[in-house]
Write a protein that holds these residues in place. Structure first.
Motif, short mmCIF file in Angstrom:
data_model
loop_
_atom_site.label_atom_id
_atom_site.label_comp_id
_atom_site.label_asym_id
_atom_site.label_seq_id
_atom_site.Cartn_x
_atom_site.Cartn_y
_atom_site.Cartn_z
N ARG A 1 0.83 -1.21 0.00
CA ARG A 1 0.00 0.00 0.00
C ARG A 1 0.86 1.26 0.00
N VAL A 2 1.89 1.26 0.82
CA VAL A 2 2.78 2.42 0.88
C VAL A 2 3.47 2.63 -0.47
N ALA A 3 3.94 1.54 -1.08
CA ALA A 3 4.60 1.66 -2.38
C ALA A 3 3.63 2.15 -3.44
N ALA A 4 2.42 1.59 -3.45
CA ALA A 4 1.43 1.99 -4.45
C ALA A 4 1.05 3.46 -4.31
N SER A 5 1.02 3.95 -3.08
CA SER A 5 0.63 5.35 -2.87
C SER A 5 1.64 6.32 -3.45
N GLN A 6 2.87 5.86 -3.68
CA GLN A 6 3.91 6.75 -4.20
C GLN A 6 4.01 6.75 -5.72
N ILE A 7 3.30 5.85 -6.38
CA ILE A 7 3.40 5.73 -7.83
C ILE A 7 2.99 7.02 -8.55
N PRO A 8 1.90 7.71 -8.15
CA PRO A 8 1.58 8.97 -8.84
C PRO A 8 2.69 10.01 -8.74
N LEU A 9 3.33 10.10 -7.58
CA LEU A 9 4.42 11.07 -7.42
C LEU A 9 5.63 10.67 -8.25
#
Length: 369
Positions: free
Chosen positions: A141-149
């Motif tokens: 979840r943490v990794a996925a949340s950074q994909i847009p940035l």
């Protein structure tokens, strides 16, 4: 026992949803602070330059110069010291890799931020510390949340550059660093799931699991080709592999996260990428309207090349009237008659001065004569 597990599962889900948001809040505050300093420094430089011009005019008319000590200059002295330490002190890794102190600080801080939120509060309700139920899915979840940035930092038209005033080429290191950090978290997620949960082998034929494994494999290939030696020696391989791998990763990640109602972290990346391509196409047409037939000017886009050394090429071309630049700026040029692809761009450092910025002024006594 069932009620305890349900309560624990609810707590896991709540933290998996809340912690990525808190990471974003922290990053937003950091970018806001950097933007305030960056734009404040830019405005101060322009204001100081204007005051210096007035001071020079007064000094010229009075034929003497006054040197004054001002306490107001002390904060700016500390700012200059910070700039020297942060951007001029470097750490050399090997013969070609160099990081400045600011990049080292951002790298260590970002890694610490993501891993802290991944493994914090992982004690189960029955007292088991570092319970895999808490951090395994949270890492993803943490990794996925950074994909847009990560996607935004990889584009040439991104809001981070607009907010902070930092150019795309300087942010590109942050883009690669964040992608590699997210990859390590995805490896933590995948390895823990494969080794600890019995349903993993039973789900190998499910599309959502295969999509996730394909996404990680594509990201791994992308990280390998993005290493500096490969980029320098085989840039074309990096360019095409990067494009294909990103596409595979985003599609695979979207299908995998959709199984857990987390695809909202992935699809904005596709929108960001598409918006950047659209803006680049519009800018391409605007800056080269004569080439596309919107205005007469045959031959204005022609250029001449000269090989100065084995690694240095000089390209001469006429400046379009609407094109302006700053000293040391880089321009991405497209040469359809030379490039393999019609819109393949390569960076060139501008070695000339923008003559349109020169303003000639006539002294008042001469203008009245």
């Amino acid at each position: 026992m069932s009620s305890l597990f349900d309560a624990e599962l609810t707590q896991v889900i709540d933290r998996n949803i809340e912690y990525p948001k808190q990471i974003w809040y922290g990053l937003a505050i950091f970018l806001f602070v950097v933007g305030c300093f960056q734009w404040g420094s830019s405005l101060h430089s322009k204001f100081a330059k204007y005051q210096q011009q007035e001071s020079d005019e007064e000094s010229t008319s009075n034929n003497h110069i006054h040197y004054k000590f001002s306490l107001r200059r002390i904060p700016f002295a500390f700012i200059n010291i910070y700039r020297v330490v942060a951007f001029r002190w470097t750490l050399e890794i090997g013969q070609t890799y160099t990081l400045n102190i600011a990049e080292i600080f951002v790298t260590l801080g970002y890694i610490a931020l993501l891993y802290t939120y991944t493994f914090i509060n992982t004690t189960s309700l029955d007292g088991q510390k570092a319970d895999i139920l808490y951090w395994s899915s949270r890492a993803a979840r943490v990794a996925a949340s950074q994909i847009p940035l990560v996607a935004a930092l990889g584009t040439k038209n991104n809001i981070v550059s607009l907010v902070t005033g930092i150019s795309y080429d300087k942010l590109n290191y942050i883009h690669r660093m964040m992608a590699r950090t997210c990859f390590t978290l995805l490896c933590v997620h995948g390895a823990s799931e494969a080794s600890s949960y019995p349903y993993f082998r039973l789900s190998l034929n499910d599309q959502w699991l295969r999509s996730g494994m394909t996404a990680i494999a594509a990201l791994f290939a992308l990280i390998i080709v993005s290493l500096r030696p490969i980029r320098q020696e085989a840039y074309e391989v990096f360019f095409y592999t990067h494009f294909i791998s990103v596409l595979i990763f985003l599609v695979g990640a979207y299908h995998h996260t959709a199984e857990y109602n987390a695809s909202f972290w992935i699809w904005p990346s596709i929108v960001i990428w598409g918006l950047d391509r659209f803006i680049r196409m519009v800018r391409l047409v605007v800056f080269n309207h004569s080439y596309f037939g919107f205005k007469s000017g045959s031959g204005t886009m022609d250029g001449t090349t000269e090989l100065l050394s084995e690694n240095l090429v000089r390209l001469r071309l006429s400046r379009p009237p609407h094109f302006h630049w700053s000293p040391g700026q880089t321009a991405y040029l497209i040469m359809p008659s030379v490039s393999t692809l019609p819109f393949e761009a390569h960076p060139f450092t501008i070695a000339s001065f923008d003559s349109s910025l020169i303003q000639t002024t006539v002294p008042e006594d001469q203008s009245n004569s």
